[in-house]
Design a protein around this motif. Sequence first.
Motif, short mmCIF file in Angstrom:
data_model
loop_
_atom_site.label_atom_id
_atom_site.label_comp_id
_atom_site.label_asym_id
_atom_site.label_seq_id
_atom_site.Cartn_x
_atom_site.Cartn_y
_atom_site.Cartn_z
N PHE A 46 27.81 8.42 -16.99
CA PHE A 46 26.82 7.37 -17.19
C PHE A 46 26.22 6.93 -15.86
O PHE A 46 25.00 6.77 -15.74
N ARG A 47 27.06 6.75 -14.85
CA ARG A 47 26.57 6.34 -13.53
C ARG A 47 25.65 7.40 -12.93
O ARG A 47 24.63 7.09 -12.34
N ALA A 48 26.02 8.68 -13.10
CA ALA A 48 25.19 9.77 -12.57
C ALA A 48 23.83 9.81 -13.26
O ALA A 48 22.79 9.97 -12.61
N GLN A 49 23.82 9.64 -14.58
CA GLN A 49 22.54 9.62 -15.31
C GLN A 49 21.70 8.42 -14.91
O GLN A 49 20.48 8.52 -14.76
N PHE A 50 22.35 7.28 -14.74
CA PHE A 50 21.63 6.07 -14.32
C PHE A 50 21.04 6.26 -12.93
O PHE A 50 19.88 5.91 -12.68
N ASP A 51 21.82 6.80 -12.00
CA ASP A 51 21.33 7.06 -10.64
C ASP A 51 20.17 8.04 -10.64
O ASP A 51 19.19 7.88 -9.91
N GLN A 52 20.27 9.08 -11.46
CA GLN A 52 19.19 10.07 -11.54
C GLN A 52 17.92 9.43 -12.08
O GLN A 52 16.82 9.69 -11.58
N ALA A 53 18.04 8.58 -13.10
CA ALA A 53 16.88 7.89 -13.65
C ALA A 53 16.24 6.98 -12.59
O ALA A 53 15.01 6.90 -12.48
N MET A 54 17.07 6.31 -11.80
CA MET A 54 16.55 5.43 -10.74
C MET A 54 15.83 6.25 -9.67
O MET A 54 14.77 5.85 -9.18
N ARG A 55 16.40 7.41 -9.29
CA ARG A 55 15.75 8.28 -8.31
C ARG A 55 14.42 8.79 -8.82
O ARG A 55 13.43 8.85 -8.07
#
Length: 146
Positions: A46-55
């Motif tokens: 979840f954190r990785a997907q959230f970080d990717q969306a933010m990037r």
Amino acid sequence: MFEISWSELLILAVVTLLFVGPKELPVFLRTIGRYAGTVRRHASEFRAQFDQAMREAELDSMKKEMEGMQASVNAEVMSATKSFEEAGAAAKFDPSSITTPISAQANSMANPMAGTALVQPADASSVTEAVLPAPESVPMPARPGA
């Protein structure tokens, strides 16, 4: 995150030992460890997907900003080019009309520093020339004690 002290952990361990029993305790702890690992994996995904969306959102905003900068730079270049073309058309200056005297050219071949023409436009319609003197004609100051 959770503020659990050592005394609370000790009480929890004693209660678990009483209810589960010493025989079943290793199986129980393994099961708890598997569930904890699964929860950690889901949290990291979840954190990785959230970080990717933010990037991606940041990248899109940077892309829009760069396109805006490119458009403004292109507009400035076009306006500068247009003003140079207008100034050149108004002046009608022909740089091929400037010639260096033959004697200055011959002098510059003998001594590269002598006879160098300095061209300095006073305005767009007139050009003046100044010729530097040869180094031999410049008086040298006397050395002290000589």
